[in-house]
Design a protein around this motif. Structure first.
Motif, PDB file in Angstrom:
ATOM      1  N   PRO A 577       0.737  -1.099   0.000  1.00 53.00           N
ATOM      2  CA  PRO A 577      -0.135   0.048   0.007  1.00 53.00           C
ATOM      3  C   PRO A 577       0.961   1.190   0.011  1.00 53.00           C
ATOM      4  CG  PRO A 577      -0.623  -1.752   1.740  1.00 53.00           C
ATOM      5  CD  PRO A 577       0.354  -2.046   0.960  1.00 53.00           C
ATOM      6  N   GLU A 578       1.973   1.231   0.520  1.00 53.32           N
ATOM      7  CA  GLU A 578       2.826   2.476   0.675  1.00 53.32           C
ATOM      8  C   GLU A 578       3.723   2.738  -0.416  1.00 53.32           C
ATOM      9  OE1 GLU A 578       2.087   0.556   4.941  1.00 53.32           O
ATOM     10  OE2 GLU A 578       2.933  -0.037   2.879  1.00 53.32           O
ATOM     11  N   VAL A 579       3.677   1.570  -1.481  1.00 56.54           N
ATOM     12  CA  VAL A 579       4.834   1.615  -2.502  1.00 56.54           C
ATOM     13  C   VAL A 579       4.132   1.996  -3.738  1.00 56.54           C
ATOM     14  CG1 VAL A 579       6.305   0.435  -3.879  1.00 56.54           C
ATOM     15  CG2 VAL A 579       6.298   0.099  -1.365  1.00 56.54           C
ATOM     16  N   PHE A 580       4.351   3.165  -4.698  1.00 58.45           N
ATOM     17  CA  PHE A 580       3.846   3.574  -5.722  1.00 58.45           C
ATOM     18  C   PHE A 580       4.470   2.512  -6.804  1.00 58.45           C
ATOM     19  CE2 PHE A 580       3.777   5.496 -10.057  1.00 58.45           C
ATOM     20  CZ  PHE A 580       2.382   6.019 -10.171  1.00 58.45           C
ATOM     21  N   ALA A 581       3.686   1.852  -7.662  1.00 58.97           N
ATOM     22  CA  ALA A 581       4.030   0.791  -9.044  1.00 58.97           C
ATOM     23  C   ALA A 581       3.582   1.273  -9.948  1.00 58.97           C
ATOM     24  CB  ALA A 581       3.802  -0.552  -8.466  1.00 58.97           C
ATOM     25  N   CYS A 582       4.574   1.103 -11.101  1.00 62.09           N
ATOM     26  CA  CYS A 582       4.206   1.498 -12.507  1.00 62.09           C
ATOM     27  C   CYS A 582       4.893   0.215 -13.319  1.00 62.09           C
ATOM     28  CB  CYS A 582       4.581   2.783 -12.892  1.00 62.09           C
ATOM     29  SG  CYS A 582       4.416   3.068 -14.571  1.00 62.09           S
ATOM     30  N   LEU A 583       3.857  -0.475 -14.275  1.00 63.02           N
ATOM     31  CA  LEU A 583       4.394  -1.342 -15.207  1.00 63.02           C
ATOM     32  C   LEU A 583       4.613  -0.714 -16.522  1.00 63.02           C
ATOM     33  CD1 LEU A 583       5.066  -4.244 -15.891  1.00 63.02           C
ATOM     34  CD2 LEU A 583       2.356  -4.412 -16.591  1.00 63.02           C
ATOM     35  N   ARG A 584       5.455  -0.726 -17.267  1.00 60.18           N
ATOM     36  CA  ARG A 584       5.861  -0.206 -18.661  1.00 60.18           C
ATOM     37  C   ARG A 584       6.117  -1.225 -19.638  1.00 60.18           C
ATOM     38  NH1 ARG A 584       6.762   5.292 -18.230  1.00 60.18           N
ATOM     39  NH2 ARG A 584       6.268   5.141 -20.685  1.00 60.18           N
ATOM     40  N   ASN A 585       5.285  -1.281 -20.741  1.00 54.15           N
ATOM     41  CA  ASN A 585       5.433  -2.314 -21.958  1.00 54.15           C
ATOM     42  C   ASN A 585       6.035  -1.806 -23.221  1.00 54.15           C
ATOM     43  OD1 ASN A 585       5.097  -4.091 -23.675  1.00 54.15           O
ATOM     44  ND2 ASN A 585       2.790  -4.124 -23.509  1.00 54.15           N
ATOM     45  N   GLY A 586       6.963  -1.993 -23.347  1.00 55.63           N
ATOM     46  CA  GLY A 586       7.654  -1.628 -24.841  1.00 55.63           C
ATOM     47  C   GLY A 586       7.999  -2.619 -25.666  1.00 55.63           C
ATOM     48  N   ASP A 587       7.067  -2.908 -26.571  1.00 61.77           N
ATOM     49  CA  ASP A 587       6.973  -3.705 -27.878  1.00 61.77           C
ATOM     50  C   ASP A 587       7.333  -4.882 -27.213  1.00 61.77           C
ATOM     51  OD1 ASP A 587       6.459  -1.925 -29.596  1.00 61.77           O
ATOM     52  OD2 ASP A 587       8.573  -1.383 -29.714  1.00 61.77           O
ATOM     53  N   GLY A 588       6.568  -5.528 -26.083  1.00 63.46           N
ATOM     54  CA  GLY A 588       6.860  -6.911 -25.350  1.00 63.46           C
ATOM     55  C   GLY A 588       8.110  -6.919 -24.534  1.00 63.46           C
ATOM     56  N   ALA A 589       8.787  -5.977 -24.173  1.00 64.34           N
ATOM     57  CA  ALA A 589       9.587  -5.860 -23.131  1.00 64.34           C
ATOM     58  C   ALA A 589       9.065  -5.174 -21.885  1.00 64.34           C
ATOM     59  CB  ALA A 589      10.789  -5.041 -23.609  1.00 64.34           C
ATOM     60  N   TYR A 590       9.172  -5.615 -20.677  1.00 65.55           N
ATOM     61  CA  TYR A 590       8.636  -5.080 -19.676  1.00 65.55           C
ATOM     62  C   TYR A 590       9.511  -4.460 -18.561  1.00 65.55           C
ATOM     63  CZ  TYR A 590       4.625  -7.420 -21.800  1.00 65.55           C
ATOM     64  OH  TYR A 590       3.745  -7.911 -22.614  1.00 65.55           O
ATOM     65  N   ALA A 591       9.244  -3.370 -17.875  1.00 65.74           N
ATOM     66  CA  ALA A 591       9.961  -2.853 -16.823  1.00 65.74           C
ATOM     67  C   ALA A 591       8.947  -2.503 -15.695  1.00 65.74           C
ATOM     68  CB  ALA A 591      10.743  -1.797 -17.089  1.00 65.74           C
ATOM     69  N   VAL A 592       9.450  -2.608 -14.419  1.00 66.45           N
ATOM     70  CA  VAL A 592       8.469  -2.455 -13.331  1.00 66.45           C
ATOM     71  C   VAL A 592       9.333  -1.292 -12.462  1.00 66.45           C
ATOM     72  CG1 VAL A 592       7.416  -3.168 -11.194  1.00 66.45           C
ATOM     73  CG2 VAL A 592       7.321  -4.503 -13.104  1.00 66.45           C
ATOM     74  N   GLY A 593       8.486  -0.345 -11.983  1.00 65.27           N
ATOM     75  CA  GLY A 593       9.245   0.909 -11.287  1.00 65.27           C
ATOM     76  C   GLY A 593       8.398   0.698  -9.679  1.00 65.27           C
ATOM     77  N   LEU A 594       9.117   0.725  -8.877  1.00 73.83           N
ATOM     78  CA  LEU A 594       8.604   0.943  -7.528  1.00 73.83           C
ATOM     79  C   LEU A 594       9.294   1.847  -6.573  1.00 73.83           C
ATOM     80  CD1 LEU A 594       8.847  -3.012  -6.646  1.00 73.83           C
ATOM     81  CD2 LEU A 594       6.889  -1.825  -7.464  1.00 73.83           C
ATOM     82  N   SER A 595       8.570   2.778  -6.007  1.00 74.19           N
ATOM     83  CA  SER A 595       9.020   3.922  -5.317  1.00 74.19           C
ATOM     84  C   SER A 595       8.394   3.786  -3.854  1.00 74.19           C
ATOM     85  CB  SER A 595       8.435   5.368  -5.975  1.00 74.19           C
ATOM     86  OG  SER A 595       9.091   6.251  -5.383  1.00 74.19           O
ATOM     87  N   ASN A 596       9.101   3.782  -2.717  1.00 69.78           N
ATOM     88  CA  ASN A 596       8.524   3.560  -1.424  1.00 69.78           C
ATOM     89  C   ASN A 596       8.188   4.727  -0.938  1.00 69.78           C
ATOM     90  OD1 ASN A 596       8.083   2.846   1.116  1.00 69.78           O
ATOM     91  ND2 ASN A 596       9.810   1.743   1.507  1.00 69.78           N
TER      92      ASN A 596
END
Length: 610
Positions: A577-596
């Motif tokens: 709940p305290e962590v902002f998360a973002c999933l990015r999809n670039g042409d089938g490659a994925y990255a996850v960003g997490l910020s506490n």
């Protein structure tokens, strides 16, 4: 094919099925647009007039029932009263399918005296399905009116600023239209887009893309290739806003920071206005007003003059830092603006508006556009600048004494688009693909000239709303997810928004965010700016005390291309709940960003929805 791509295919199929569905029945009831899908109502009549304009400060019509008629496939309601006539017309819009309309208002002065029209409203009364889905970002209103069928609403700006308006019974648009009409003259206002679309989280965004395609609104084809990887830094050779631009010491002193900024991970610098200004640096007596120029074609000698500016931009380019300048088209007290008094914006009484204390120029003036085009060409040719941030790009307001037109508000949206095009042309004369950053309300029409918007709403949330929640990190995460998810997909495809915690205006109004949040939370929120869709920016000296941490964040972002250009998803990753998360999809490659956003260590495992 992985599951995520399969989901996209299914969405596309659903959209095709929706667009191929049987057409609804459309009629006018007491002037209100009505729609039924078989026996199911989707739009209906409600109390009051469906359209109004303000004429000589009074609402028109005032209670009169309209005459309605069908003109071929078009529908029209006409309100006639002493002194005027208002035609509310709906034309089929086949580019969006059989259940789509473009709506315009035409007001005619039927009196024997001049009339001032100062505002307009276009209203609809959609059925709102209990527990139905809805998506209502700034430029769209989409609500499920029947199972699987949404009433969709947007606007095609033809000259005037506008916004979504409504209450519990109706929704629609308020249009900031202003006209001075002689007897017999007309004002044409619009067009409002109304259509039936598909329902769902991704389906709503597909409807937005269909709308932009139907009205042919796209980002420029010559957008710079380096935009995706940009991390921007705003600075002035005079100094930051805390010192009223009075403590750096000029172009040569700022040039010594080129290697320092490149090491921070910056790729482009927005250099605040360099033209001659009205007062020398003096922090004890108001400092130096960058935004009240005296001569737009002269580089200020107090900062070092043109030779020092060339040395500065050369030192930046040597470190692979692209340099954006700044233009101030509202005019200030510049010699160029003072030479065009016929193009100063004026109120209804004919007196100059004096926006921001200066001339307040009419952006629709061809002569004034030529001045700004020349300024852009100078910055590009003489100093190697590849674009600019445009101060007050929305314009100086309504001009009731325009030499060009009796459409007084043409100086606003229409004039601002013309002005941005002129500036773009000035930078592009020598084959440069410029980046123009308009300080604006992120109006879709500006994306036709620039691929990036200023992002006022982002920093308002980050700088104004969140500080009160800093002891409640889960609440902050919820607010950020809600904001970015609502915004996602609401701009023309490929359009970006500037993402920053601070700029000179926000610091002047509210103080630096890092002092209000504390260093740790400020770093975490800057991390959010790096992972979400848009262009991240640091303000001058925001890195002080956090240089190494921000450098690491910037370099991490630059090493993962999905954060620069991948499709964003703010809901699928639920880490804590305290962590902002973002999933990015670039042409089938994925990255996850997490910020506490909390002050405690949080551990766990990320599950990807693919």
């Amino acid at each position: 094919m992985n599951c995520l791509n399969l989901g996209k295919c299914l969405i596309a199929v659903l959209c095709l099925l929706c667009s191929a569905a049987s057409a609804a029945t459309w009629t006018l009831e007491r002037g209100w647009l009505s729609a039924r899908d078989g026996e199911t109502p989707l739009l209906q009549a409600t109390d009051g007039p469906a359209a109004t304009v303000d004429v000589n400060d009074k609402a028109f019509p005032s209670g009169a029932a309209p005459a309605t008629r069908q003109d071929g496939a078009a529908l029209e309601a006409v309100y006639t009263q002493d002194g005027g006539e208002l035609a509310d017309r709906y034309e089929p819009f086949p580019k969006l399918g059989p259940d789509a309309w473009l709506r315009t208002l035409t007001y005619t002065n039927r009196s024997n005296a001049p009339q001032d029209l100062t505002a307009a409203k276009m209203r609809l009364a959609p059925v709102r399905l209990a527990q139905g889905m809805a998506w209502n970002p700034r430029w769209f209103w989409m609500t499920e009116a029947a199972p699987g069928r949404a009433v969709c609403l947007s606007y095609k700006g033809s000259g005037d600023y506008y916004h979504i308006d409504g209450d519990a019974n109706w929704t629609g648009h308020a249009v900031e239209a202003a006209w001075r009409l002689a007897p017999g003259q007309q004002a044409v206002i619009g067009a409002q887009g109304i259509w039936l679309g598909a329902v769902g989280r991704e389906e709503f965004r597909a409807e937005a893309r269909r709308w932009y395609a139907a009205i042919d609104l796209h980002i420029p084809t010559d957008s710079p290739a380096w935009l995706n990887d940009t991390i921007l830094y705003e600075c002035s050779a005079g100094g930051h806003i805390d010192s009223r631009f009075s403590d750096v010491g000029g172009f040569d002193r700022l040039a010594t920071q080129a290697e320092y900024l490149a090491g921070l991970g910056i790729t482009a610098v927005w250099l605040q206005a360099v033209h001659k200004h009205k007062s020398p640096p003096d922090p004890l007596h108001g400092g130096w007003n960058l935004y009240d120029p005296l001569d737009m074609l002269a580089v200020d000698d107090i900062l070092g003059g043109p030779k020092a500016l060339k040395r500065l931009t050369k030192s930046f380019r040597k470190q692979d830092l692209r340099v954006l300048g700044e233009l101030v088209p509202h005019g200030g007290h510049s010699v160029q603006a003072l030479a065009l008094p016929q193009w100063w914006t004026a109120g209804r009484d004919g007196k100059p508006s004096r926006n921001w204390g200066g001339c307040g120029m009419d952006y629709s003036s061809p002569e004034w556009q030529a001045v700004q085009r020349d300024v852009a060409t100078m910055l590009a040719r003489e100093f190697g600048m590849v674009g600019a941030r445009i101060d007050v790009a929305d314009g100086s307001g309504v001009n009731w004494t325009s030499p060009r037109t009796n459409h007084a508000s043409y100086s606003t949206l229409a004039g601002s688009v013309e002005m941005l095009r002129a500036i773009h042309e000035g930078f592009a004369k020598d084959g440069v693909s410029p980046l123009i950053i308009p300080e604006n309300g992120n109006f879709p029409e500006h994306f036709a000239v620039s691929p990036i918007a200023y992002g006022h709403s982002t920093w308002m949330v980050l700088a104004r709303e969140l500080p009160a929640m800093k002891q409640e990190p889960a609440r902050m995460v919820t607010r950020l997810r809600e904001f970015f998810e609502t915004e996602r997909g609401s701009y023309p495809p490929g359009g970006r928004v500037l993402r920053t915690l601070n700029n000179h205006d926000s610091v002047c109004e509210n103080g630096r965010v890092q002092y209000r949040y504390g260093a740790g939370l400020a770093r975490a929120l800057y991390g959010v700016c790096l992972m979400i869709e848009g262009i991240p920016m640091l303000y001058q000296e925001e890195e002080v005390g956090s240089y190494d941490a921000l450098r690491a964040l910037n370099l991490a972002r630059r090493s993962i291309p999905e954060f620069a250009a991948g499709d964003p998803d703010y809901l699928s990753i639920d880490f804590a709940p305290e962590v902002f998360a973002c999933l990015r999809n670039g042409d089938g490659a994925y990255a996850v960003g997490l910020s506490n956003l909390s002050g405690k260590t949080i551990s766990g495992t990320v599950a990807l929805p693919i």
